[in-house]
Design a protein around this motif. Structure first.
Motif, short mmCIF file in Angstrom:
data_model
loop_
_atom_site.label_atom_id
_atom_site.label_comp_id
_atom_site.label_asym_id
_atom_site.label_seq_id
_atom_site.Cartn_x
_atom_site.Cartn_y
_atom_site.Cartn_z
N LEU A 12 0.82 -1.21 0.00
CA LEU A 12 0.00 0.00 0.00
C LEU A 12 0.86 1.26 0.00
CD1 LEU A 12 -2.85 -1.08 2.44
CD2 LEU A 12 -2.90 -0.99 -0.07
N ASP A 13 2.06 1.17 0.56
CA ASP A 13 2.97 2.33 0.57
C ASP A 13 3.57 2.62 -0.81
OD1 ASP A 13 2.63 2.91 3.24
OD2 ASP A 13 4.48 1.92 3.90
N VAL A 14 3.84 1.59 -1.60
CA VAL A 14 4.55 1.81 -2.87
C VAL A 14 3.68 1.70 -4.11
CG1 VAL A 14 6.76 1.08 -1.88
CG2 VAL A 14 5.34 -0.59 -3.09
N SER A 15 2.43 1.29 -3.96
CA SER A 15 1.57 1.08 -5.13
C SER A 15 0.85 2.35 -5.55
CB SER A 15 0.54 -0.02 -4.84
OG SER A 15 1.19 -1.24 -4.61
N SER A 16 0.64 2.45 -6.86
CA SER A 16 -0.06 3.62 -7.40
C SER A 16 -1.36 3.23 -8.09
CB SER A 16 0.85 4.36 -8.39
OG SER A 16 1.12 3.53 -9.50
N VAL A 17 -1.69 1.94 -8.06
CA VAL A 17 -2.90 1.44 -8.73
C VAL A 17 -3.81 0.78 -7.71
CG1 VAL A 17 -1.77 1.13 -10.97
CG2 VAL A 17 -1.76 -0.74 -9.31
N PRO A 18 -5.11 0.74 -7.99
CA PRO A 18 -6.01 0.03 -7.09
C PRO A 18 -5.63 -1.45 -7.00
CG PRO A 18 -7.24 1.36 -8.66
CD PRO A 18 -5.81 1.37 -9.11
N LEU A 19 -5.77 -2.02 -5.82
CA LEU A 19 -5.41 -3.42 -5.58
C LEU A 19 -6.60 -4.20 -5.04
CD1 LEU A 19 -1.98 -2.80 -3.80
CD2 LEU A 19 -2.34 -3.50 -6.17
N LYS A 112 10.36 -2.80 -3.39
CA LYS A 112 11.11 -1.56 -3.31
C LYS A 112 10.49 -0.47 -4.17
CE LYS A 112 15.64 -3.46 -2.28
NZ LYS A 112 17.05 -3.48 -2.69
N ASP A 113 9.63 -0.89 -5.09
CA ASP A 113 9.04 0.06 -6.03
C ASP A 113 7.61 -0.35 -6.34
OD1 ASP A 113 8.88 2.22 -7.80
OD2 ASP A 113 10.74 1.71 -8.84
N ASP A 114 6.94 0.44 -7.11
CA ASP A 114 5.54 0.27 -7.44
C ASP A 114 5.26 -1.10 -8.08
OD1 ASP A 114 2.88 0.59 -8.36
OD2 ASP A 114 3.21 2.73 -8.73
N ILE A 115 4.21 -1.74 -7.65
CA ILE A 115 3.84 -3.06 -8.19
C ILE A 115 3.45 -2.96 -9.67
CG2 ILE A 115 1.39 -2.98 -7.58
CD1 ILE A 115 1.75 -5.99 -6.72
N THR A 116 3.21 -1.76 -10.18
CA THR A 116 2.90 -1.62 -11.61
C THR A 116 4.05 -2.13 -12.48
OG1 THR A 116 3.67 0.67 -11.64
CG2 THR A 116 1.31 0.32 -11.34
#
Length: 181
Positions: A12-19, A112-116
């Motif tokens: 939730l800290d590194v994601s920029s898309v709905p999960l 370490k980075d966005d799941i996208t």
């Protein structure tokens, strides 16, 4: 639940898309998982979650477990004797029919980075059913013991700098990491 909480917080800290989290639980772990998800302080991403009863899910993949279990040398009651070990193989029977993609994660992962970036990589798979990465440690060596006895294979062997066999994996092959499937 410590690893689960860390994974959820990290994603939730590194994601920029709905999960949408699809979580396998038993009776005692569902309330703990629900509390972690409800209490999560997501400020930049929306998320939802669904729970699946692990017992009911195991029944849906019994035939897969029965076929696969003899190839592993684990004792009853250990990790590799549990139906959960085979969930990724039968996920298509458990997930909602409308669901077209899934990323199955172990709870001990850290992003370490966005799941996208992971989703972008998966798009490159095309119509492939699974995408797995090589295992970096010989974790499956002991569970493939019986299989190795019956077949001349380097499957499960440590990776060597030189050829140890003339087979398909001449330098050894530790298997695939199913921590992300």
């Amino acid at each position: 639940m410590y690893n689960f909480k860390n994974l959820i917080t990290n994603l939730l800290d590194v994601s920029s898309v709905p999960l949408h989290f699809h979580i396998f639980v038993d009776n005692s772990s569902e309330s703990l998982a629900r509390k972690i998800l409800v209490d999560a302080n997501a400020t930049s991403v929306t998320y939802k979650f669904s729970f699946y009863d692990v017992g009911a899910s195991a029944k849906l993949i019994e035939d897969i477990v029965d076929i696969m279990t003899p190839h592993f040398s684990s004792r009853p009651g250990t990790y590799y004797s549990d139906s959960l070990f085979y969930l990724s193989l039968g996920l298509y029977r458990i997930a909602p029919k409308a669901q077209k993609q899934a990323v199955m994660l172990d709870c001990d992962l850290y992003f370490k980075d966005d799941i996208t970036h992971l989703f972008d990589e998966i798009k490159r798979f095309g119509d492939a059913l699974f995408g797995l990465a090589p295992e970096l440690t010989p974790v499956y060596r002991h569970v493939l013991y019986n299989y190795k006895l019956q077949h001349n294979t380097s499957l499960g062997d440590y990776y060597h700098d030189y050829n140890i066999t003339m087979g398909a994996h001449p330098r050894g092959f530790q298997g695939y990491n199913s921590g992300i499937a």
